[in-house]
Design an enzyme around this catalytic site. Sequence first.
Site, mmCIF file in Angstrom:
data_model
loop_
_atom_site.group_PDB
_atom_site.id
_atom_site.type_symbol
_atom_site.label_atom_id
_atom_site.label_comp_id
_atom_site.label_asym_id
_atom_site.label_seq_id
_atom_site.Cartn_x
_atom_site.Cartn_y
_atom_site.Cartn_z
ATOM 1 N N LYS A 1 10.876 -70.083 29.420
ATOM 2 C CA LYS A 1 11.314 -71.171 30.300
ATOM 3 C C LYS A 1 10.316 -72.317 30.258
ATOM 4 O O LYS A 1 10.697 -73.493 30.130
ATOM 5 C CB LYS A 1 11.442 -70.675 31.737
ATOM 6 N N ASN A 2 9.035 -71.993 30.367
ATOM 7 C CA ASN A 2 8.015 -73.029 30.475
ATOM 8 C C ASN A 2 7.782 -73.771 29.166
ATOM 9 O O ASN A 2 7.131 -74.823 29.159
ATOM 10 C CB ASN A 2 6.707 -72.427 30.986
ATOM 11 N N CYS B 1 8.512 -74.456 43.410
ATOM 12 C CA CYS B 1 7.981 -73.360 44.219
ATOM 13 C C CYS B 1 6.941 -73.855 45.215
ATOM 14 O O CYS B 1 6.168 -74.770 44.934
ATOM 15 C CB CYS B 1 7.335 -72.308 43.319
ATOM 16 N N ARG C 1 -0.129 -78.777 43.686
ATOM 17 C CA ARG C 1 0.286 -79.174 42.342
ATOM 18 C C ARG C 1 0.512 -80.690 42.257
ATOM 19 O O ARG C 1 1.587 -81.167 41.902
ATOM 20 C CB ARG C 1 1.547 -78.414 41.922
ATOM 21 N N ASP D 1 0.763 -66.791 36.821
ATOM 22 C CA ASP D 1 2.162 -66.373 36.908
ATOM 23 C C ASP D 1 2.341 -64.856 36.839
ATOM 24 O O ASP D 1 3.455 -64.357 37.027
ATOM 25 C CB ASP D 1 2.986 -67.027 35.786
ATOM 26 N N ARG E 1 15.719 -68.801 38.835
ATOM 27 C CA ARG E 1 15.127 -70.005 38.253
ATOM 28 C C ARG E 1 14.357 -69.674 36.986
ATOM 29 O O ARG E 1 14.267 -70.518 36.081
ATOM 30 C CB ARG E 1 14.170 -70.681 39.239
#
Length: 430
Positions: A30-31, A124, A129, A312, A404
């Site tokens: 995903k990232n 999230c 961030r 993560d 997600r």
Amino acid sequence: MTNTTLSGSDFLLVEGGKRLKGAVKISGSKNASLPIMMATLLTKEPCVVRNVPTLLDVKNAVELLELIGANVKFEDHNVFVEVKRLQNYVAPDYLVRRMRASILVAGPLLARLGKAVVGMPGGCSIGARLIDQHLKVFEKGGAFITVRNGYIHMEVEKIKPVEHTFEVITVTGTENALMFLSRCEKRSILRNTALEPEVIDLIEVLRKMGVDIEVEGRTMVIRGNPELRGFDHTVIPDRIEAGTLAVAGFITGGDVVLEGVCPEHMGSQLEKLKEAGAVIEILGLDKIRVIGNSKINPLEISTSEYPGFPTDMQAQFTVLCCIADGVSQITENIFENRFQHVNELQRMGAKINLKGRTAIVFGQDRLSGAEVFSTDLRASASLVLAGLVAEGTTVVREIHHLDRGYERLEDKLNTLGARIERITNARSTG
């Protein structure tokens, strides 16, 4: 069971006590997929992004690209994009709040169009961030930036070469800067950059498009190209999904083979699994076997930027430590609010003391099934793992967070012998 309907009212019923065994295919990252999809905005030529997971974040990215003017087709894990003409330069607030990676449209839009308006990022709730590191690079490149009515307005007439040292290592900041500078022909230098595999995957794409990028340590030298080409690229495997399934196999005393992985991207995770007592076998270039046993050793974990232990994976390893034979210590150095899963694990009987950014985890024989609520993407995965090793049934709510970032996680676990049921649109809203 299917995962085709993705809804905030869905929840999972996880039956504990099942030993996982078998092989499972790992999805694309995903990232890595999201920034590469945004890079398609840099060129008029057709682009193909392969091995893209079917996730809520990816669907949101497709919606954002279409809104900007892209012609997008997403089928069978392949995304076909063509952006002959940019029709819009606004990333609306409602989309950016859903997916923080929406900020990654800023660099490409400024590079190609000279304008970008982006809502303040959401995603999230794991920490601040801040995006100031992105904006400082844009400003050095000549962009004029203002914030009005909750939107960041950016405009640049001609991008100037940049020499910039990031104050903190930032993945999306590095990615946005690379795309911003991708059309500037003069040499730019970025220092203290992120080196995550997902960043390197984006660099490979930009090189295919015609950008000259040299990487030495945490310094990157960029020479852009005003006429960027289209590309055809296969996204790297998702090292976080792979790590999550590896932990699941280990804590259930299982024997699991992860297929389609990149072992070199998982070094710190595999080392911690070995410390905990797992048997790890590297089966060729793209397979890893994880074997659990009856004893789990306690761990000391400190999250840090790649190649360190990934933030993560912190929540998933917290679950491992909950059933270890001894006391573990986990320090979170990346995000200041990433222990929200602790309260939910305590509902299941976990013994965890928080002291600032450190969790002291007292291992015990087992957890107890309970009703728990997901607070963010990785926390939701940790609660599913906790359900696998709990007595009885665990109800995991708010799994839109899970959707997600994980493609059919419950289905993949079920193929290994878990018993997880997704209940769709069944929760009362009254």
